[in-house]
Design a protein around this motif. Structure first.
Motif, PDB file in Angstrom:
ATOM      1  N   ALA A   6       0.828  -1.234  -0.004  1.00  0.00           N
ATOM      2  CA  ALA A   6       0.053   0.151  -0.034  1.00  0.00           C
ATOM      3  C   ALA A   6       0.794   1.152   0.193  1.00  0.00           C
ATOM      4  O   ALA A   6       0.705   2.149  -0.847  1.00  0.00           O
ATOM      5  CB  ALA A   6      -0.970   0.110   1.018  1.00  0.00           C
ATOM      6  N   VAL A   7       1.670   1.427   0.996  1.00  0.00           N
ATOM      7  CA  VAL A   7       2.438   2.402   0.949  1.00  0.00           C
ATOM      8  C   VAL A   7       3.920   2.767   0.201  1.00  0.00           C
ATOM      9  O   VAL A   7       4.367   3.822   0.040  1.00  0.00           O
ATOM     10  CB  VAL A   7       3.006   2.915   2.426  1.00  0.00           C
ATOM     11  CG1 VAL A   7       1.342   3.249   3.437  1.00  0.00           C
ATOM     12  CG2 VAL A   7       3.801   2.094   3.211  1.00  0.00           C
ATOM     13  N   SER A   8       4.185   1.782  -0.329  1.00  0.00           N
ATOM     14  CA  SER A   8       5.571   1.720  -0.965  1.00  0.00           C
ATOM     15  C   SER A   8       5.603   1.062  -2.463  1.00  0.00           C
ATOM     16  O   SER A   8       5.930   1.693  -3.455  1.00  0.00           O
ATOM     17  CB  SER A   8       6.553   0.922  -0.188  1.00  0.00           C
ATOM     18  OG  SER A   8       7.619   0.918  -1.032  1.00  0.00           O
ATOM     19  N   HIS A   9       5.026   0.013  -2.547  1.00  0.00           N
ATOM     20  CA  HIS A   9       5.050  -0.779  -3.907  1.00  0.00           C
ATOM     21  C   HIS A   9       4.156  -0.023  -4.985  1.00  0.00           C
ATOM     22  O   HIS A   9       4.286   0.128  -6.191  1.00  0.00           O
ATOM     23  CB  HIS A   9       4.812  -2.181  -3.584  1.00  0.00           C
ATOM     24  CG  HIS A   9       5.810  -2.804  -2.865  1.00  0.00           C
ATOM     25  ND1 HIS A   9       5.578  -4.112  -2.033  1.00  0.00           N
ATOM     26  CD2 HIS A   9       6.852  -2.266  -1.973  1.00  0.00           C
ATOM     27  CE1 HIS A   9       6.487  -4.447  -1.086  1.00  0.00           C
ATOM     28  NE2 HIS A   9       7.284  -3.413  -1.023  1.00  0.00           N
ATOM     29  N   LEU A  10       2.792  -0.114  -4.336  1.00  0.00           N
ATOM     30  CA  LEU A  10       1.768   0.609  -5.312  1.00  0.00           C
ATOM     31  C   LEU A  10       2.217   1.943  -5.777  1.00  0.00           C
ATOM     32  O   LEU A  10       2.386   2.281  -7.025  1.00  0.00           O
ATOM     33  CB  LEU A  10       0.488   0.755  -4.676  1.00  0.00           C
ATOM     34  CG  LEU A  10      -0.629   1.503  -5.491  1.00  0.00           C
ATOM     35  CD1 LEU A  10      -1.095   0.824  -6.874  1.00  0.00           C
ATOM     36  CD2 LEU A  10      -1.926   1.485  -4.784  1.00  0.00           C
ATOM     37  N   PRO A  11       2.803   2.861  -4.824  1.00  0.00           N
ATOM     38  CA  PRO A  11       3.101   4.375  -5.521  1.00  0.00           C
ATOM     39  C   PRO A  11       4.258   4.154  -6.435  1.00  0.00           C
ATOM     40  O   PRO A  11       4.291   5.101  -7.385  1.00  0.00           O
ATOM     41  CB  PRO A  11       3.728   4.945  -3.946  1.00  0.00           C
ATOM     42  CG  PRO A  11       2.914   4.370  -2.997  1.00  0.00           C
ATOM     43  CD  PRO A  11       2.686   2.868  -3.352  1.00  0.00           C
ATOM     44  N   GLY A  24       5.866  19.673  -8.485  1.00  0.00           N
ATOM     45  CA  GLY A  24       4.898  18.772  -8.228  1.00  0.00           C
ATOM     46  C   GLY A  24       5.143  17.464  -8.866  1.00  0.00           C
ATOM     47  O   GLY A  24       5.335  16.332  -8.275  1.00  0.00           O
ATOM     48  N   PHE A  25       5.460  17.568 -10.267  1.00  0.00           N
ATOM     49  CA  PHE A  25       5.695  16.456 -11.045  1.00  0.00           C
ATOM     50  C   PHE A  25       7.109  15.813 -10.529  1.00  0.00           C
ATOM     51  O   PHE A  25       7.329  14.652 -10.497  1.00  0.00           O
ATOM     52  CB  PHE A  25       5.826  16.702 -12.327  1.00  0.00           C
ATOM     53  CG  PHE A  25       5.908  15.610 -13.629  1.00  0.00           C
ATOM     54  CD1 PHE A  25       4.946  15.125 -14.011  1.00  0.00           C
ATOM     55  CD2 PHE A  25       7.229  15.382 -13.857  1.00  0.00           C
ATOM     56  CE1 PHE A  25       5.116  13.904 -14.821  1.00  0.00           C
ATOM     57  CE2 PHE A  25       7.492  14.154 -14.865  1.00  0.00           C
ATOM     58  CZ  PHE A  25       6.543  13.952 -15.272  1.00  0.00           C
ATOM     59  N   ARG A  26       7.995  16.621 -10.260  1.00  0.00           N
ATOM     60  CA  ARG A  26       9.307  16.085  -9.801  1.00  0.00           C
ATOM     61  C   ARG A  26       9.116  15.370  -8.700  1.00  0.00           C
ATOM     62  O   ARG A  26       9.800  14.201  -8.539  1.00  0.00           O
ATOM     63  CB  ARG A  26      10.250  17.383  -9.803  1.00  0.00           C
ATOM     64  CG  ARG A  26      11.755  16.989  -9.387  1.00  0.00           C
ATOM     65  CD  ARG A  26      12.261  17.944  -8.653  1.00  0.00           C
ATOM     66  NE  ARG A  26      11.796  18.456  -7.275  1.00  0.00           N
ATOM     67  CZ  ARG A  26      11.669  19.902  -6.939  1.00  0.00           C
ATOM     68  NH1 ARG A  26      12.250  20.761  -7.646  1.00  0.00           N
ATOM     69  NH2 ARG A  26      11.266  19.933  -5.547  1.00  0.00           N
ATOM     70  N   ASP A  27       8.653  15.863  -7.674  1.00  0.00           N
ATOM     71  CA  ASP A  27       8.300  15.021  -6.376  1.00  0.00           C
ATOM     72  C   ASP A  27       7.408  13.719  -6.599  1.00  0.00           C
ATOM     73  O   ASP A  27       7.762  12.569  -6.249  1.00  0.00           O
ATOM     74  CB  ASP A  27       7.893  15.835  -5.306  1.00  0.00           C
ATOM     75  CG  ASP A  27       8.752  17.003  -4.684  1.00  0.00           C
ATOM     76  OD1 ASP A  27       9.926  16.775  -5.125  1.00  0.00           O
ATOM     77  OD2 ASP A  27       8.531  17.592  -3.951  1.00  0.00           O
ATOM     78  N   PHE A  28       6.424  13.795  -7.419  1.00  0.00           N
ATOM     79  CA  PHE A  28       5.527  12.606  -7.750  1.00  0.00           C
ATOM     80  C   PHE A  28       6.319  11.494  -8.125  1.00  0.00           C
ATOM     81  O   PHE A  28       6.181  10.534  -8.059  1.00  0.00           O
ATOM     82  CB  PHE A  28       4.166  13.345  -8.389  1.00  0.00           C
ATOM     83  CG  PHE A  28       3.323  12.298  -8.634  1.00  0.00           C
ATOM     84  CD1 PHE A  28       2.128  11.960  -7.819  1.00  0.00           C
ATOM     85  CD2 PHE A  28       3.330  11.407  -9.804  1.00  0.00           C
ATOM     86  CE1 PHE A  28       1.414  11.083  -8.006  1.00  0.00           C
ATOM     87  CE2 PHE A  28       2.526  10.546 -10.029  1.00  0.00           C
ATOM     88  CZ  PHE A  28       1.326  10.296  -9.058  1.00  0.00           C
ATOM     89  N   THR A  29       7.199  11.727  -9.151  1.00  0.00           N
ATOM     90  CA  THR A  29       7.783  10.997  -9.968  1.00  0.00           C
ATOM     91  C   THR A  29       9.435  10.706  -9.603  1.00  0.00           C
ATOM     92  O   THR A  29       9.903   9.786 -10.083  1.00  0.00           O
ATOM     93  CB  THR A  29       7.972  11.406 -11.523  1.00  0.00           C
ATOM     94  OG1 THR A  29       8.754  12.464 -11.437  1.00  0.00           O
ATOM     95  CG2 THR A  29       6.667  11.445 -12.182  1.00  0.00           C
ATOM     96  N   ARG A  30       9.636  11.002  -8.528  1.00  0.00           N
ATOM     97  CA  ARG A  30      10.955  10.937  -7.968  1.00  0.00           C
ATOM     98  C   ARG A  30      11.198   9.276  -7.776  1.00  0.00           C
ATOM     99  O   ARG A  30      12.281   8.629  -8.324  1.00  0.00           O
ATOM    100  CB  ARG A  30      11.316  11.434  -6.486  1.00  0.00           C
ATOM    101  CG  ARG A  30      12.949  11.389  -5.878  1.00  0.00           C
ATOM    102  CD  ARG A  30      12.945  11.773  -4.681  1.00  0.00           C
ATOM    103  NE  ARG A  30      12.278  11.455  -3.666  1.00  0.00           N
ATOM    104  CZ  ARG A  30      12.605  10.325  -2.904  1.00  0.00           C
ATOM    105  NH1 ARG A  30      13.685   9.241  -3.407  1.00  0.00           N
ATOM    106  NH2 ARG A  30      11.863   9.708  -2.056  1.00  0.00           N
ATOM    107  N   ILE A  31      10.349   8.555  -7.295  1.00  0.00           N
ATOM    108  CA  ILE A  31      10.650   7.178  -7.217  1.00  0.00           C
ATOM    109  C   ILE A  31      10.723   6.414  -8.448  1.00  0.00           C
ATOM    110  O   ILE A  31      10.902   5.342  -8.552  1.00  0.00           O
ATOM    111  CB  ILE A  31       9.473   6.687  -6.424  1.00  0.00           C
ATOM    112  CG1 ILE A  31       7.972   7.004  -6.451  1.00  0.00           C
ATOM    113  CG2 ILE A  31       9.794   7.072  -4.917  1.00  0.00           C
ATOM    114  CD1 ILE A  31       6.991   6.439  -5.576  1.00  0.00           C
ATOM    115  N   GLY A  69       9.642   7.969  -0.111  1.00  0.00           N
ATOM    116  CA  GLY A  69       9.106   7.550  -1.343  1.00  0.00           C
ATOM    117  C   GLY A  69       7.612   8.268  -1.135  1.00  0.00           C
ATOM    118  O   GLY A  69       7.175   8.901  -2.085  1.00  0.00           O
ATOM    119  N   PHE A  70       6.994   7.661  -0.504  1.00  0.00           N
ATOM    120  CA  PHE A  70       5.457   7.847  -0.193  1.00  0.00           C
ATOM    121  C   PHE A  70       5.150   9.348   0.165  1.00  0.00           C
ATOM    122  O   PHE A  70       4.295   9.856  -0.350  1.00  0.00           O
ATOM    123  CB  PHE A  70       4.892   7.200   0.797  1.00  0.00           C
ATOM    124  CG  PHE A  70       3.383   7.067   1.327  1.00  0.00           C
ATOM    125  CD1 PHE A  70       2.401   6.656   0.566  1.00  0.00           C
ATOM    126  CD2 PHE A  70       2.807   8.318   2.061  1.00  0.00           C
ATOM    127  CE1 PHE A  70       0.999   6.675   0.885  1.00  0.00           C
ATOM    128  CE2 PHE A  70       1.680   8.577   2.444  1.00  0.00           C
ATOM    129  CZ  PHE A  70       0.573   7.550   1.568  1.00  0.00           C
TER     130      PHE A  70
END
Lengths: 296, 296
Positions: A185-190, A217-224, B217-218
């Motif tokens: 929920a908190v790691s693999h899905l993101p 916003g995009f940068r942080d959202f897609t960091r992973i 990451g989250f």
């Protein structure tokens, strides 16, 4: 005191584990094992390990502690390789992001050593990788989750707990299946969601234009989404049932938002965003309170 | 030189616009208009504005420049309120995150003033809000997209361009529909996805446990889910057709990943993650190169 530690997979996690135990004076000699000679040479040059080897079986022969810190997909092969050579007293732990699969693999490949195999998951991921990224402080104030096997001896669990505490981590114990559901929920899905978004944007004919307008916003959202494809492929496959459940729950949630958006249902959108914003800001506030309470 | 600037909506963007023009000595008096008396008082105390008003119609009567910087959902009402009172020479621009809707609203409510209404979108979002968050440097090195109307005079476009440059922004010009498609992909969709994830996690009976294991990451993935629910409801509704298209494309991409995961198709997962990781890291590298080239 660990006379000989063997780290298999000298990356961010494995290298930091070695450095943290060295810093604490808790380990004598560290032997690093890995597929990449260049990475092992770098680990040697940086003092992360004292000796490099590409022979896992030979390396573990007189080890007191083995950390399995390579991608989850190699776990079974490595276990099978070292199994016949592990000294009886040698503690084996791992740093895999999924735990039910590690337990199953251990029962299959390390059946005669199960008293001393204590699976673990240090919560200290980062998108950097390789020995160069390792640092002794990585686990300070972070959490390591242990998912002990029912076959474990009390002493082995205690030893694994003490070692991760020596690294600076707070140690928690959980059931492996619970662990896998929580991290789906908190790691693999993101991670899956971020990979999907970047893959989608990058597939467009105007990808360069899209990226040129992407902001913080995009940068942080897609960091992973910059994370290791191999590592995350393995994690997704290893935690497939729980991740599929999470993905389906998320798609249902997204479908509900799509329905609200399509119907221009301002109230439904606002309520969903408000619940999320409230939860997110409450969580951040609690993190900050925790940060003020703790030394780091 | 602007003798009188009226900022309607003295939040992060409106307040920073006022401060940036004041810093440059490009503006005489700044009047702030807003719904919240407390926020206006704070803006006054912080020197963001020189005068506070809750009467938009009265405030614009002798204005040279009006910035519309309130949530997009209030745009139509505010335009209708100020329309009869705008001096003929007064430049009107806005800071809305969507542009086709602003153009349509302007044509409806400011029909007799269209030569001087130049819609714009400063790319400088942040999850903070209110006058307290405003700072003169906000737009430095950032981009402001102008989406001029076909009715605009060349002089009005030039004046809007000069003003945003004076604020420190790089100014680009785009078609409004293109703008909305680009930002649906790289901004609005990621917000929707982040809101959906946090809403889903927060809805669980074990939400507290889930949040307690959420790591960096989250945190980064969900940062934008802490944004203003009202602002994002309005943006989603204002850009509904483009956002629905993006959401559908994303769901198709996610469905393909689900199919690969369900089939344990390691190759398909790896290829998708690799494409995303490659694109993400290439983009970050280009950002860093750009940062080295620019003064900020």
């Amino acid at each position: 005191m660990i006379t000989k530690l063997v780290v298999i997979g000298v990356g961010l996690i494995g290298g930091s584990f070695a450095l943290a135990l060295k810093r604490a004076g808790a380990v004598g000699r560290v032997v690093g094992v890995g597929r990449s000679r260049a990475n092992l040479d770098e680990a040697l040059a940086l003092g992360v390990i004292d000796e490099a080897s590409q022979d896992a079986a030979g390396a573990v022969r007189d080890a007191d502690l083995v950390l399995l810190a390579m991608p989850v997909g190699q776990m079974g092969t490595v276990m099978a390789t070292i199994a016949p050579h592990l000294p009886a007293h040698c503690l084996v732990t791992d740093a895999g992001s999924t735990k039910s699969d590690v337990a199953a693999l251990a029962r299959r490949h390390l059946a005669s050593h199960l008293t001393h195999v204590v699976p673990g998951h240090p919560i200290a991921g980062a998108e950097q990788s390789g020995a160069r990224a390792a640092r002794a402080e990585l686990f300070n104030g972070r959490c390591t989750v242990l998912t002990p096997l029912s076959e474990n001896s009390v002493e082995a669990i205690q030893q694994a707990t003490d070692l991760w505490r020596t690294c600076g981590a707070e140690v928690l114990s959980m059931d492996a299946a619970d662990h896998d559901r929580v991290f789906a929920a908190v790691s693999h899905l993101p991670h899956l969601l971020a990979f999907a978004l970047v893959d989608e944007v990058a597939s467009r004919s105007n990808a360069a234009e899209l990226f040129s307008f992407a902001a913080s916003g995009f940068r942080d959202f897609t960091r992973i989404a910059g994370s290791s494809p191999e590592m995350w492929r393995d994690i997704c496959l290893a935690n497939r049932p729980a991740l599929l459940d999470e993905l389906d729950a998320y798609r249902a949630r997204l479908d509900a938002l799509r329905t609200a958006l399509d119907a221009a249902d301002a109230g439904a959108l606002h309520h969903a965003f408000e619940r999320a914003s409230h939860a997110r800001n409450g969580w951040t506030a609690s993190l900050n309170r925790h940060a003020e309470d703790s030394p780091e």
